[in-house]
Design a protein around this motif. Sequence first.
Motif, PDB file in Angstrom:
ATOM      1  N   ALA A  41      58.402  32.942 -16.604  1.00 30.81           N
ATOM      2  CA  ALA A  41      57.492  34.022 -16.224  1.00 30.81           C
ATOM      3  C   ALA A  41      56.183  33.973 -16.995  1.00 30.81           C
ATOM      4  CB  ALA A  41      58.177  35.375 -16.465  1.00 30.81           C
ATOM      5  N   TYR A  42      55.894  32.858 -17.661  1.00 37.40           N
ATOM      6  CA  TYR A  42      54.719  32.771 -18.513  1.00 37.40           C
ATOM      7  C   TYR A  42      53.811  31.638 -18.066  1.00 37.40           C
ATOM      8  CZ  TYR A  42      57.666  35.850 -21.149  1.00 37.40           C
ATOM      9  OH  TYR A  42      58.476  36.902 -21.487  1.00 37.40           O
ATOM     10  N   SER A  43      52.513  31.850 -18.211  1.00 32.88           N
ATOM     11  CA  SER A  43      51.529  30.886 -17.711  1.00 32.88           C
ATOM     12  C   SER A  43      51.428  29.659 -18.607  1.00 32.88           C
ATOM     13  CB  SER A  43      50.155  31.552 -17.624  1.00 32.88           C
ATOM     14  OG  SER A  43      49.656  31.822 -18.924  1.00 32.88           O
ATOM     15  N   ARG A  44      50.776  28.634 -18.093  1.00 28.06           N
ATOM     16  CA  ARG A  44      50.565  27.403 -18.857  1.00 28.06           C
ATOM     17  C   ARG A  44      49.771  27.690 -20.124  1.00 28.06           C
ATOM     18  NH1 ARG A  44      46.542  23.667 -19.346  1.00 28.06           N
ATOM     19  NH2 ARG A  44      47.190  21.488 -19.690  1.00 28.06           N
ATOM     20  N   PRO A  58      56.920  36.142 -26.685  1.00 27.07           N
ATOM     21  CA  PRO A  58      57.874  37.227 -26.472  1.00 27.07           C
ATOM     22  C   PRO A  58      59.309  36.715 -26.594  1.00 27.07           C
ATOM     23  CG  PRO A  58      56.233  37.118 -24.708  1.00 27.07           C
ATOM     24  CD  PRO A  58      56.118  35.855 -25.493  1.00 27.07           C
ATOM     25  N   ARG A  59      60.246  37.609 -26.848  1.00 29.35           N
ATOM     26  CA  ARG A  59      61.651  37.225 -26.952  1.00 29.35           C
ATOM     27  C   ARG A  59      62.124  36.526 -25.686  1.00 29.35           C
ATOM     28  NH1 ARG A  59      65.272  39.387 -30.400  1.00 29.35           N
ATOM     29  NH2 ARG A  59      66.789  39.673 -28.703  1.00 29.35           N
ATOM     30  N   ARG A  60      61.691  37.024 -24.542  1.00 31.36           N
ATOM     31  CA  ARG A  60      62.149  36.436 -23.287  1.00 31.36           C
ATOM     32  C   ARG A  60      61.677  34.991 -23.155  1.00 31.36           C
ATOM     33  NH1 ARG A  60      60.552  38.416 -17.135  1.00 31.36           N
ATOM     34  NH2 ARG A  60      61.568  36.693 -16.049  1.00 31.36           N
ATOM     35  N   ALA A  61      60.442  34.710 -23.602  1.00 32.97           N
ATOM     36  CA  ALA A  61      59.940  33.337 -23.531  1.00 32.97           C
ATOM     37  C   ALA A  61      60.769  32.413 -24.419  1.00 32.97           C
ATOM     38  CB  ALA A  61      58.474  33.299 -23.968  1.00 32.97           C
ATOM     39  N   VAL A  62      61.132  32.900 -25.599  1.00 32.55           N
ATOM     40  CA  VAL A  62      61.958  32.109 -26.510  1.00 32.55           C
ATOM     41  C   VAL A  62      63.317  31.826 -25.878  1.00 32.55           C
ATOM     42  CG1 VAL A  62      63.123  32.110 -28.747  1.00 32.55           C
ATOM     43  CG2 VAL A  62      60.789  32.968 -28.566  1.00 32.55           C
ATOM     44  N   ALA A  63      63.911  32.858 -25.278  1.00 32.69           N
ATOM     45  CA  ALA A  63      65.230  32.697 -24.657  1.00 32.69           C
ATOM     46  C   ALA A  63      65.176  31.717 -23.483  1.00 32.69           C
ATOM     47  CB  ALA A  63      65.752  34.055 -24.186  1.00 32.69           C
ATOM     48  N   GLU A  64      64.115  31.798 -22.683  1.00 31.66           N
ATOM     49  CA  GLU A  64      63.999  30.905 -21.530  1.00 31.66           C
ATOM     50  C   GLU A  64      63.784  29.449 -21.981  1.00 31.66           C
ATOM     51  OE1 GLU A  64      61.252  32.166 -18.567  1.00 31.66           O
ATOM     52  OE2 GLU A  64      62.148  34.154 -18.342  1.00 31.66           O
ATOM     53  N   SER A  99      43.532  39.510 -24.776  1.00 29.26           N
ATOM     54  CA  SER A  99      44.186  40.789 -25.007  1.00 29.26           C
ATOM     55  C   SER A  99      45.676  40.587 -25.083  1.00 29.26           C
ATOM     56  CB  SER A  99      43.867  41.741 -23.845  1.00 29.26           C
ATOM     57  OG  SER A  99      44.436  41.236 -22.647  1.00 29.26           O
ATOM     58  N   PRO A 100      46.453  41.589 -25.600  1.00 28.26           N
ATOM     59  CA  PRO A 100      47.907  41.453 -25.640  1.00 28.26           C
ATOM     60  C   PRO A 100      48.488  41.163 -24.272  1.00 28.26           C
ATOM     61  CG  PRO A 100      47.189  43.277 -27.014  1.00 28.26           C
ATOM     62  CD  PRO A 100      45.995  42.803 -26.276  1.00 28.26           C
ATOM     63  N   ALA A 101      47.947  41.801 -23.243  1.00 24.64           N
ATOM     64  CA  ALA A 101      48.486  41.572 -21.904  1.00 24.64           C
ATOM     65  C   ALA A 101      48.210  40.155 -21.438  1.00 24.64           C
ATOM     66  CB  ALA A 101      47.869  42.574 -20.920  1.00 24.64           C
ATOM     67  N   ASP A 102      47.048  39.629 -21.855  1.00 21.88           N
ATOM     68  CA  ASP A 102      46.708  38.261 -21.471  1.00 21.88           C
ATOM     69  C   ASP A 102      47.553  37.253 -22.216  1.00 21.88           C
ATOM     70  OD1 ASP A 102      45.093  36.207 -20.265  1.00 21.88           O
ATOM     71  OD2 ASP A 102      44.164  35.948 -22.216  1.00 21.88           O
ATOM     72  N   ARG A 103      47.911  37.558 -23.475  1.00 15.00           N
ATOM     73  CA  ARG A 103      48.698  36.626 -24.260  1.00 15.00           C
ATOM     74  C   ARG A 103      50.123  36.553 -23.749  1.00 15.00           C
ATOM     75  NH1 ARG A 103      45.891  39.034 -28.624  1.00 15.00           N
ATOM     76  NH2 ARG A 103      47.712  40.290 -29.135  1.00 15.00           N
ATOM     77  N   ASP A 104      50.684  37.657 -23.361  1.00 11.79           N
ATOM     78  CA  ASP A 104      52.047  37.674 -22.843  1.00 11.79           C
ATOM     79  C   ASP A 104      51.979  37.876 -21.340  1.00 11.79           C
ATOM     80  OD1 ASP A 104      53.405  39.550 -25.634  1.00 11.79           O
ATOM     81  OD2 ASP A 104      52.835  37.459 -25.420  1.00 11.79           O
TER      82      ASP A 104
END
Length: 261
Positions: A41-44, A58-64, A99-104
């Motif tokens: 769910a995360y961009s390049r 984010p935790r989800r990125a680490v888990a994925e 921004s935080p939203a842009d980073r995650d």
Amino acid sequence: MPRWKELPGSLDDRARQLVVQMRLLKDRSGLSTTSLAAKTAYSRSSWARYLNGTALPPRRAVAELARLGGADATRLLVLHELAEATWARTEPAGGDGGSPADRDCAPASTEEPRRTSRRFPWAAAVGATAVTVLLVGLVVAAPWEEGHGGASRTSRTSVRPTGTGVYSYQPGRTYDCAVRRERGLLRAGHSDSRVAVLQSGSTSWDVVEAQCLLRHHGFSPGPVDGIFGELTERAVQRFQEKRGLVVDGKVGPHTWGALRR
């Protein structure tokens, strides 16, 4: 294997270790940042920031990423929690300009609330215990080679054997190998183990001992740094093949027995 950019010097050791573990998992998966973006769910660009140490994933990125790399996400998430506690004060000045939203880049509904000690009063105790567990036997680890965000080989500090004890991971440090035979067995002075199971990601004095013994037998594991990375795994496989053992890249009782002879 890509040549990774050097990590920001301002990163705390725990944050630095998290990024290095993630880099190893990406390499193990064989996926590019574009492929990671397609499968998560995360961009390049977000993956590039996470893997360059300029933004806390984010935790989800680490888990994925753990899932895609075929690793157990539990310990990596514990490391993420430890890194998260220090990231705010170690994040490079200026960040990446987003921004935080842009980073995650995951949808807001998928983000997990930040844990605080007020909501979880036991977090500090769990974190302290987790530090010891991770430093002794983190399952997903990478060799601190040049190109993986660590110090280059020429800048490593070599120290003398210290014997058994609590293993404390120190980036950029390597250890001397004074291998000798005692009571018919080869020893390097870092560990007396003959049964510990070591595999990719292990970090301990047992790994330092195994790396010394591999080098003694003529199978270079790369830097003797206590981290069971790809170079150590390949050295183990070559050693096992030469000795007629099961070639699985892991150091168990049978491989220990051959290394000690």
